[in-house]
Design an enzyme around this catalytic site. Structure first.
Site, PDB file in Angstrom:
ATOM      1  N   LYS A 160     -11.499  45.739 -58.461  1.00 50.16           N
ATOM      2  CA  LYS A 160     -10.496  45.024 -57.654  1.00 50.16           C
ATOM      3  C   LYS A 160      -9.088  45.376 -58.092  1.00 50.16           C
ATOM      4  CE  LYS A 160     -13.192  40.994 -56.821  1.00 50.16           C
ATOM      5  NZ  LYS A 160     -13.616  39.809 -57.498  1.00 50.16           N
ATOM      6  N   GLN A 170     -13.832  34.228 -59.967  1.00 49.92           N
ATOM      7  CA  GLN A 170     -14.849  35.278 -60.097  1.00 49.92           C
ATOM      8  C   GLN A 170     -16.193  34.620 -60.442  1.00 49.92           C
ATOM      9  OE1 GLN A 170     -14.246  38.698 -59.639  1.00 49.92           O
ATOM     10  NE2 GLN A 170     -16.457  38.838 -59.764  1.00 49.92           N
ATOM     11  N   ASP A 211     -11.887  33.775 -50.695  1.00 50.14           N
ATOM     12  CA  ASP A 211     -13.331  33.996 -50.583  1.00 50.14           C
ATOM     13  C   ASP A 211     -13.971  33.145 -49.486  1.00 50.14           C
ATOM     14  OD1 ASP A 211     -13.850  36.020 -52.365  1.00 50.14           O
ATOM     15  OD2 ASP A 211     -14.265  34.690 -54.057  1.00 50.14           O
TER      16      ASP A 211
END
Ligand code: NAD
Length: 282
Positions: free
Chosen positions: A52, A96, A119
């Site tokens: 990322k 995460q 997300d």
């Protein structure tokens, strides 16, 4: 022999466009910024974070990382989320996964304000997704649809079978597919006789994380096969699908690596830019 669905190539094409968009925003004084909270030392997470970071840097997106110790308590995680929610320099915020077991993940995800929930895992954004009026899409599901669209694979009225019911892949993908008029089945670890369902799939998506799960005998002749799985076997990265055999029956198939993976990272960055634009009334 099936045609490859080349996610790596599509991701690089989309990245070129996104980079232009980021440049335009920067010319207006807007700097898209993604913030990732990583808790503990999961080895898989380390790899994803590195990918990322590299992709964000290539696109000109700022990425901030907050590393918390594995034994951190819920109150301190919530405190950090509140602080980042209020920080105007951050446009997109994510935790995460996985997180250590002592933490209440759903509570933490629900604490992220929907406007920054990149997300799409906060309760209100999940609700919006199923209601069909969302402003952010989970990256993997977004990437899969981008790939199918790129190859002009029609979804309308098609039987789509998804193996895996996780909140990050199976469920949101089902929501987006329903919006596109597909008929969707979700299978999972307690489903009996997977093959009975998969044999009827025009499009079969496997997101189980089980190498060798999808065998040629489970796949309809001419089906489209999307392999989301990422597994390490004897030092190699493989998907859930027996690629060589299934490619003989399928019309299209994603490779692993080089299929859904690169598109997921790209789609995440697209969501960062989307949220940034929205926050700035663009
Ligand atoms: P998860 O463990 O949360 O969910 C796995 C799902 O598969 C569960 O719903 C489970 O019921 C189902 N399942 C497991 N074994 C099964 C079996 N034998 N038969 C039927 N169903 C079974 O995992 P996840 O986070 O959704 O990820 C799934 C896989 O996809 C993993 O390999 C992960 O690394 C990969 N992944 C890849 C990307 C990408 O960008 N390519 C993104 C996310 C996840």
């Amino acid at each position: 022999m099936a045609q490859l669905l080349n996610g790596k190539l599509l991701a690089s094409q989309r990245a070129a466009k996104l980079k232009e968009e980021v440049n335009k925003l920067k010319q207006q004084g807007i700097k898209p910024t993604l913030c990732v909270i990583n808790i503990g030392n999961d080895p898989g997470s380390k790899i994803y974070l590195k990918t990322k970071k590299r992709r964000a840097a290539e696109l000109g997106i700022t990425q901030k990382l907050y590393q918390l110790p594995a034994e951190v308590d819920q109150a301190n995680v919530v405190k950090l989320i509140d602080q980042l929610n209020a920080d105007k320099s951050i446009n997109a915020l994510m935790i995460q996964l996985p997180v250590p077991h002592q933490l209440n993940l759903n509570e933490a995800l629900g604490r992220i304000i929907p406007e920054k929930d990149v997300d799409c895992l906060s309760p209100s954004n999940v609700g919006r997704l199923w209601r069909g009026d969302h402003f952010v899409e989970p990256a993997t599901a977004h990437g899969i649809l981008a790939l199918l669209d790129h190859y002009d694979l029609d979804l309308h009225g098609k039987n789509v079978v998804i193996i895996g019911r996780s909140s990050i892949v199976g469920k949101p993908l089902a929501a987006l597919l329903l919006e596109r008029d597909a008929t969707v089945s979700i299978l999972h670890s307690k489903t009996r006789n997977l093959g009975e369902y998969t044999k009827n799939a025009d499009i079969l998506v496997s997101a189980a994380g089980q190498p060798g799960l999808v065998k040629a005998g489970m796949v309809k002749q001419g089906a489209v096969v999307v392999d989301v799985g990422i597994n390490r076997v004897h030092g190699q990265t493989v998907g859930d699908v027996d690629f060589a055999d299934v490619a003989q029956r399928a019309s299209y198939i994603t490779p692993v690596p080089g299929g859904v993976g690169p598109l997921t990272v790209e789609a995440l960055m697209e969501q960062v830019v989307g949220l940034t634009r929205r926050q700035n009334g663009r």
